[in-house]
Design a protein around this motif. Structure first.
Motif, PDB file in Angstrom:
ATOM      1  N   SER A  82       0.792  -1.117  -0.057  1.00 13.49           N
ATOM      2  CA  SER A  82      -0.045   0.091  -0.017  1.00 13.49           C
ATOM      3  C   SER A  82       0.898   1.264  -0.313  1.00 13.49           C
ATOM      4  CB  SER A  82      -0.987  -0.060   1.117  1.00 13.49           C
ATOM      5  OG  SER A  82      -1.787   1.088   1.185  1.00 13.49           O
ATOM      6  N   LEU A  83       1.776   1.197   0.814  1.00 14.74           N
ATOM      7  CA  LEU A  83       2.887   2.462   1.069  1.00 14.74           C
ATOM      8  C   LEU A  83       3.505   2.527  -0.422  1.00 14.74           C
ATOM      9  CD1 LEU A  83       4.264   2.390   4.606  1.00 14.74           C
ATOM     10  CD2 LEU A  83       2.335   3.714   3.516  1.00 14.74           C
ATOM     11  N   SER A  84       3.972   1.495  -1.020  1.00 15.29           N
ATOM     12  CA  SER A  84       4.674   1.612  -2.246  1.00 15.29           C
ATOM     13  C   SER A  84       3.770   2.299  -3.273  1.00 15.29           C
ATOM     14  CB  SER A  84       5.140   0.182  -2.676  1.00 15.29           C
ATOM     15  OG  SER A  84       6.083  -0.365  -1.775  1.00 15.29           O
ATOM     16  N   GLY A  85       2.605   1.597  -3.320  1.00 20.78           N
ATOM     17  CA  GLY A  85       1.696   2.298  -4.375  1.00 20.78           C
ATOM     18  C   GLY A  85       1.402   3.632  -4.166  1.00 20.78           C
ATOM     19  N   LEU A  86       1.257   4.223  -2.767  1.00 16.24           N
ATOM     20  CA  LEU A  86       0.906   5.774  -2.734  1.00 16.24           C
ATOM     21  C   LEU A  86       2.193   6.559  -2.847  1.00 16.24           C
ATOM     22  CD1 LEU A  86      -0.415   7.762  -1.107  1.00 16.24           C
ATOM     23  CD2 LEU A  86       0.792   7.070   0.964  1.00 16.24           C
ATOM     24  N   GLY A 210      11.802  -4.136   7.702  1.00 16.91           N
ATOM     25  CA  GLY A 210      11.788  -3.393   6.417  1.00 16.91           C
ATOM     26  C   GLY A 210      10.530  -2.495   6.403  1.00 16.91           C
ATOM     27  N   VAL A 211       9.242  -2.976   6.961  1.00 18.22           N
ATOM     28  CA  VAL A 211       8.099  -2.206   6.696  1.00 18.22           C
ATOM     29  C   VAL A 211       8.157  -1.020   7.640  1.00 18.22           C
ATOM     30  CG1 VAL A 211       5.740  -2.006   7.335  1.00 18.22           C
ATOM     31  CG2 VAL A 211       6.606  -4.064   5.956  1.00 18.22           C
ATOM     32  N   LEU A 212       8.854  -1.450   8.932  1.00 17.10           N
ATOM     33  CA  LEU A 212       8.986  -0.100   9.987  1.00 17.10           C
ATOM     34  C   LEU A 212       9.896   0.945   9.544  1.00 17.10           C
ATOM     35  CD1 LEU A 212       9.100  -2.144  13.164  1.00 17.10           C
ATOM     36  CD2 LEU A 212       7.400  -0.745  12.294  1.00 17.10           C
ATOM     37  N   ILE A 213      10.887   0.565   8.845  1.00 21.31           N
ATOM     38  CA  ILE A 213      11.886   1.612   8.039  1.00 21.31           C
ATOM     39  C   ILE A 213      11.230   2.234   7.234  1.00 21.31           C
ATOM     40  CG2 ILE A 213      14.056   1.863   6.754  1.00 21.31           C
ATOM     41  CD1 ILE A 213      15.118  -0.684   8.388  1.00 21.31           C
ATOM     42  N   MET A 214      10.406   1.739   6.283  1.00 18.34           N
ATOM     43  CA  MET A 214       9.708   2.295   5.203  1.00 18.34           C
ATOM     44  C   MET A 214       8.686   3.215   5.586  1.00 18.34           C
ATOM     45  SD  MET A 214       7.436   0.776   2.135  1.00 18.34           S
ATOM     46  CE  MET A 214       7.278   1.543   0.582  1.00 18.34           C
TER      47      MET A 214
END
Length: 343
Positions: A82-86, A210-214
């Motif tokens: 979701s964050l990648s798409g955003l 990885g998700v927390l860093i992103m």
């Protein structure tokens, strides 16, 4: 509605989504080929908290070794996609941008398959597949953005992305068909359709980091993302180094997609749908969009995984097939309504 009322309304929506997410987590670990009663779930969680180890029951084995790792990975995968798409939709100013549509996932899949079959990046040890996926994702993203140039036509970016996606998908199949061992073929075919089966706790810890860093990095650049909404020229005029910022976003999204693809294969359209849902609920501000995209992305992936297990139980439908079946019509709807004739 004034600013205070808007904040209160947004806060209430966020609380509702968070509660729905917690309920979804419980329901996800409850349902499967063997249903685990809700009382047993709370009992086993209580045992783990009080004793520091899981109970000696069949329910405990199902929950702690299969269901809970899988559900947590679905949550993290939804957030990451979701964050990648955003981010991709913001830097390209294109509502149709998504790691799957733009070929990022296909590039990551090609890199992962090459690492498996040709033993590329073997110097990285257990991280060879993830490294291959990252290089493939970064390469495909760079090709799409370079080939699109400065065109303001949003459809051009999507068409270029589809072409790049088709190229990398074909390249992946060529590598697979050139494999000499059947075991390699079976392992590589996994990357063509996403699946959350077989997730282990070691996978969860790495992806969670990885998700927390992103999430942290995305939150730090939220104001720069808001500037991008004004247009590339206006953002540069206000002090944003556009080339460096785009490179940063490309590397960040490529790393996230590569990490997820290296664990679950290709899962499409989640990154396309969830940012649109988040904007409808939270508005255009990226400070709120980061939170709402994460919540909605987690919900979408958790329930996609539940339905993939339930539709043809006891057989399991690959979750990537399910998200494509739902996401492709949404993609078509967006194209028709946002970019129809005369618009």
């Amino acid at each position: 509605m004034d600013k205070k009322d808007t904040c209160i309304s947004t806060g209430i929506k966020g609380i509702v989504l968070a509660l729905l997410l917690m309920v979804s987590l419980v329901l996800s670990v409850r349902f499967g080929s063997v249903d685990v009663p809700t009382a047993d779930i709370f009992s086993e969680v209580g045992t783990m908290i009080s004793q520091g180890q899981m109970g000696n029951t069949p329910s405990a084995m199902i929950l702690w070794q299969i269901r809970i790792p899988r559900t947590l990975f679905a949550l993290l995968c939804g957030i990451g996609l979701s964050l990648s798409g955003l981010l991709l939709q913001t830097i390209t100013r294109n509502d149709l941008a998504d790691p799957y549509v733009l070929g990022v996932s296909s590039g990551a899949s090609t890199g992962a398959v090459m690492a498996i079959i040709w033993s590329w990046f073997s110097f990285a040890g257990n991280g060879s597949v993830a490294m291959g996926a990252f290089i493939g994702a970064a390469l495909s993203t760079a090709i799409v953005i370079a080939a699109s140039g400065n065109s303001k036509n949003p459809i051009r970016l999507v068409l270029v992305g589809m072409g790049v996606s088709a190229f990398f998908s074909a390249l992946t199949m060529m590598v697979i068909y050139g494999a000499r061992h059947e075991a390699q073929v079976r392992s590589a075919m996994f990357w063509l359709v996403g699946s959350l089966s077989g997730m282990q706790w070691t996978d969860i810890f790495l992806v969670a980091l990885g998700v927390l860093i992103m999430m942290g990095l995305t939150f730090l650049v939220r104001h720069d993302l808001d500037l991008m909404l004004l247009g590339a020229g206006e953002a540069e005029y206000l002090g944003l180094n556009l080339k460096h910022f785009q490179l940063f976003i490309i590397l960040l999204t490529s790393a996230m997609v590569a990490l997820l693809v290296s664990k679950s294969g290709i899962i499409g359209f989640v990154g396309l749908i969830t940012p649109h849902m988040a904007r409808a609920v939270a508005g255009p501000s990226h400070g709120r969009l980061i939170v709402f995209s994460s919540l909605i992305g987690g919900l979408v992936m958790i329930w996609s995984d539940v339905f993939s297990r339930a539709l043809f139980a006891p057989e399991e439908l690959p979750v990537g097939v399910l998200t494509a079946c739902v996401g492709a019509p949404v993609f078509i709807w967006i194209v028709i309504h946002r970019y129809g004739e005369g618009q």
